[in-house]
Structures are given as structure tokens and as C-alpha cells.
Design an enzyme around this catalytic site. Structure first.
Site, PDB file in Angstrom:
ATOM      1  N   GLY A 287      49.506  37.232  15.862  1.00  0.00           N
ATOM      2  CA  GLY A 287      48.304  37.968  16.231  1.00  0.00           C
ATOM      3  C   GLY A 287      48.004  37.893  17.720  1.00  0.00           C
ATOM      4  O   GLY A 287      47.763  38.914  18.376  1.00  0.00           O
ATOM      5  N   CYS A 406      40.553  27.332  16.011  1.00  0.00           N
ATOM      6  CA  CYS A 406      39.538  28.081  15.262  1.00  0.00           C
ATOM      7  C   CYS A 406      38.685  27.086  14.476  1.00  0.00           C
ATOM      8  O   CYS A 406      38.352  27.301  13.321  1.00  0.00           O
ATOM      9  CB  CYS A 406      40.168  29.132  14.352  1.00  0.00           C
ATOM     10  SG  CYS A 406      41.417  28.489  13.212  1.00  0.00           S
TER      11      CYS A 406
END
Length: 474
Positions: A287, A406
Site C-alpha cells: 500500500g 498503526c
């Protein structure tokens, strides 16, 4: 419940269709509510039983049951993810009902789905449950006396109760509640409440092929309503409900990619530029690699590293679709792979998006909060420190090491940076993320104190992310 027979029958050569499947007027199949319920119980039990993330388990479940149509998949998934989001509260009510009725209960997926029907759907035990728990083929078995007694006891109860401890109300393990309270103080309840919501769908516009305005217009033409993301200059947030992205020409042509706004910002703050040598050290399925390739305009050298060959293989499809041609994929044996030593001090930018607890992604992955243990956190902290030390070797003088997670837990974020700088005070310095933001993104101003970046679902409406930029000085 016996699983449906797969393949074709021996007589007419037609695919086997379970008797709990009917057909709409247009010929497409649909499942009765009871069959959907049993499928949800089955899927939830599989998610509990296997260590892989829930979305992967669900994909495999539906892939093995091709007869389940899209509307049924949606209904089954909604039930399962709803139970995962309400896990602690449903469990609390089941224990409450068992105590109130004097029943002994060993909780299963079936019990949690039953509690969800009573608490969330407000069904009536003696009227609605009989038609769902029928023991017919592909339908849930009839309720036992104990199950019916508990269902009656919790019937009509609200999801929240003032008697619930905070960890139950905000759907976190007991051991981690104190950590959130210490991190957010009076804002802890608001932050955790935001993590109970369903995350929006964000798209990153691929600047190798288009720009944001053109992509937005094309999506609108395909019936997808979007709006620009607030922080990322490359993002579009879907506002037209759920969308089958695989059916969109824009997506299949590689003009947009699914990526949370916070994740887009991580790639942007790496400040990869055309002609640079860049490493995505923990690339995964690619990503952020895609974002880096676009920022480099396909000019320069970009190496995507990961210890999982499977994840890197999956990234190949995305890279081809996006038209990213300057990427080399490299499988590492570990973060200490000999390749790192051979490539020491040769890269302008190194992004280390380290494996973490994923506490910032709980809106998307509600099952992850129940897989997290204190022991797992300690293991991750050791691995994160090792990744930082190794990735730092790749950075040339004047180059930058960008550390990201994250997670919202300080021991995975600023704690790691402080420990690293204590060992490398003469060779690395912390560069203000606010300065990088002003150079790369500009408006709006960088959220937070500017020294590092900490995004939260409540304040920023993104996944929770942490970013620190370290610059090699010697």
C-alpha cells in the site's frame, strides 16, 4: 451442521444448492434468514478458532461457498462484524443472564449471535426465535432450555448498562484500559468510543495516471459519491455507502487504490522524490510502496522489502495495475538479512512501517483487540527496536529514516524513538514532522505538536498512526 456438498451432483450435472437457498424473480439465489444466521454462527466460530485475522477467515469461508450471493454475504458479514464490535457487551449480558437464571453456560459463537439478536435486534424470545432456531438443514439447532431462559432474561436490555466496567463499555481487554486512560486522560472515553465506529472507505488517487479532481469526477460518473479527504491531498472519501470497488473501471485501471487517509500521510511524509534511492523496509502487500512510487514519478530506485514472500507476491498485482515500474521486490530472511549490511548507507529515504499491535485500526479490525495480549505487546516491542536498528543502517548521511506504526500505544511509538536516539545521539536527530509536513503537504497545518505525528480516529477521523522522521547527521 453438515457443510453443503460442493461441486456437481451425479444426475443432472447442476451445482448443488442447499434447500435453505431460494431464488429471486431474476434467478439469483438468496438465503432464508435462518440460513444466514447459521452461516454467521459458523463463520464466527471459525474466526474464534483460527489465529488469522477475521477478514482473511471470512474471505476463505465465502470462497468455499460460491452459492452464497452478494446480498447474503453482506448480511452474514454485517452480523459477524456487528458481534465482533459488540463482543464485550454481549459477553457481559450473557453472563448476567446466566447468573440471573442460575444457568451454567460455556460461551460459544452461537450464544453471542443469540445475544445480538436479543440486545441489538430487540427480538422477542417466545415469538421470533422459534422461526430461526428450527433444526432444519442449514439452519440453527433449536434452542435448549438454558438458552431460551437466558434469551428471555436479556430480552429488551440496552447495549449499555451503568453497571458495566469501562473496559466492557468501550470494548477493550481489561489490561489495556489503564493504558488508554493514561494516554488520553479525560479524552479516553471519547477516543475509545470513536474506535467502536465503522471506518470510512478512503481512496488514494494514483498521480502516475490521474489527479484528484479528474478521479473524483470519474467516480461520480460511475455512481460513487466522494469528497476530498481533509488532511491528505491525494485522498477521496467514499460517501455513497458501500461500494463494490472491484466493479469500478477506475479501480481496475489503477487510477485509485484503497488506502486509509492516515496511511497516505505516512507515505507522503517519507518525502520520497524523483531520482532518489528509497527503501520500504516492511512493505507488506504494497500500500505505501504504491504511494512512494507515485511520489517518485517512477524515477529513481525503490526497493520493497518484507519477510513474507506471499505478501510481496500480492503486491506485484497492485504495482502492475498502478503502473509503478521503478520497484524492486526483495524477500528478507529477517530484519538482520545480509542484504542490509551490503546496502549500508546508500539510501536517501528508508520507511520502516513496523509490525505493531494495530490498535489504531480497531475500527476496521474489531477482532484484533481480543487477540492482543500483554505478552504479544512485549514481543512486538523487541522486534520494533530491532527493525529500527537495522533499517537505520541503510540511511546515507543527510538521508532520513521514517518510523511509523498503526498503533496508538506510546511504548510502540515515542518510546521506541527515545530509546533509539539514546543509543544514536551522535548519528541521528529527530526532525520535526511539522517541517516536513509544511514542505510536502502544506495546508492544512500538521495536527499535533509538530515534533512527531500522532493521528487518532476521534480527532482526525483516520486510523490511529504514529510517524517520526529521523535524519542521519554524520
Amino acid at each position: 451442521m453438515p457443510r453443503p456438498v460442493r461441486g456437481r451432483d451425479g444426475a443432472g450435472g447442476m451445482p448443488y444448492i442447499p434447500p435453505s437457498i431460494s431464488f429471486c424473480r431474476n434467478g439469483s439465489p438468496f438465503m432464508h434468514n435462518a440460513a444466514r444466521l447459521q452461516a454467521a454462527i459458523e463463520l464466527l466460530a471459525e474466526i474464534e478458532a483460527v489465529p488469522r485475522p477475521a477478514d482473511g477467515t471470512a474471505s476463505a469461508y465465502f470462497r468455499d461457498r460460491r452459492f452464497i450471493g452478494s446480498k447474503d454475504r453482506r448480511a452474514i458479514s454485517d452480523r459477524v462484524w456487528g458481534v465482533l464490535r459488540r463482543w464485550a457487551k454481549l459477553t457481559w449480558w450473557l453472563h448476567w443472564g446466566a447468573m440471573r437464571t442460575g444457568r451454567d453456560i460455556k460461551l460459544t459463537a452461537r450464544h453471542r449471535v443469540l445475544a445480538d439478536l436479543m440486545i441489538t435486534d430487540h427480538l422477542k424470545a417466545d415469538e421470533d426465535l422459534i422461526g430461526l432456531f428450527t433444526s432444519d438443514r442449514h439452519c440453527p439447532d433449536r434452542l435448549s432450555n438454558s438458552e431460551m431462559a437466558i434469551a428471555r432474561a436479556i430480552q429488551g436490555r440496552p447495549q449499555w448498562s451503568k453497571d458495566m466496567p469501562p473496559a466492557v463499555r468501550f470494548e477493550v481487554p481489561d489490561w489495556i484500559w489503564s493504558r488508554f486512560a493514561g494516554l488520553y486522560g479525560e479524552e479516553a472515553e471519547r477516543e475509545l468510543s470513536a474506535m467502536l465506529d465503522e471506518a470510512p472507505v478512503d481512496l488514494r488517487v494514483n498521480t502516475l495516471k490521474t489527479d484528484r479532481a479528474t478521479a473524483a469526477a470519474a467516480l461520480e460518473a460511475e455512481g460513487v459519491r466522494v469528497e476530498p479527504t481533509r488532511l491528505s491531498p491525494l485522498g477521496l472519501r467514499v460517501r455513497s455507502g458501500r461500494v463494490n470497488l472491484g466493479g469500478l473501471k477506475l479501480f481496475n485501471d489503477g487510477l485509485v487504490e484503497v488506502q486509509d487517509e492516515g496511511s497516505q500521510l505516512v507515505a507522503l511524509l517519507t518525502d520520497a522524490r524523483p531520482g532518489m534511492a528509497v527503501v520500504d523496509f516492511c512493505a507488506g502487500a504494497g500500500g505505501k510502496t504504491l504511494g512512494l512510487a507515485a511520489a517518485m514519478a517512477n524515477k529513481g530506485r525503490l526497493v520493497a522489502c518484507d519477510v513474507s514472500e506471499g505478501r510481496l507476491e500480492r503486491s506485484a498485482v497492485r504495482l502492475k495495475r498502478a503502473g509503478a515500474h521503478n520497484v524492486t521486490r526483495r524477500v528478507l530472511s529477517s530484519e538482520q538479512d545480509k542484504w542490509v549490511k551490503r546496502q549500508a548507507r546508500t539510501y536517501d529515504r528508508v520507511l520502516a512501517d513496523a509490525p505493531c499491535t494495530g490498535t489504531g485500526t480497531w475500527r476496521r479490525n474489531p477482532d484484533a483487540r481480543w487477540r492482543l495480549t500483554a505478552e504479544h505487546l512485549e514481543d512486538l516491542k523487541g522486534r520494533q527496536a530491532s527493525i529500527l536498528q537495522s533499517a537505520a543502517r541503510l540511511v546515507k548521511p543527510g538521508g532520513r529514516l521514517v518510523y511509523a506504526t498503526c498503533s496508538v500505544l506510546p511504548e510502540e511509538n515515542r518510546g521506541q524513538i527515545d530509546a533509539f536516539l539514546a543509543q544514536h545521539a551522535e548519528t541521528f536527530r529527530l526532525k520535526s514532522v511539522g517541517e516536513v509536513w509544511a514542505e510536502v503537504i502544506g495546508s492544512p497545518t500538521c495536527p499535533g505538536d509538530g515534533e512527531t505525528l500522532r493521528l487518532t480516529p476521534c480527532r482526525d477521523d483516520t486510523d490511529g498512526f504514529f510517524v517520526a522522521v529521523l535524519e542521519r547527521t554524520a
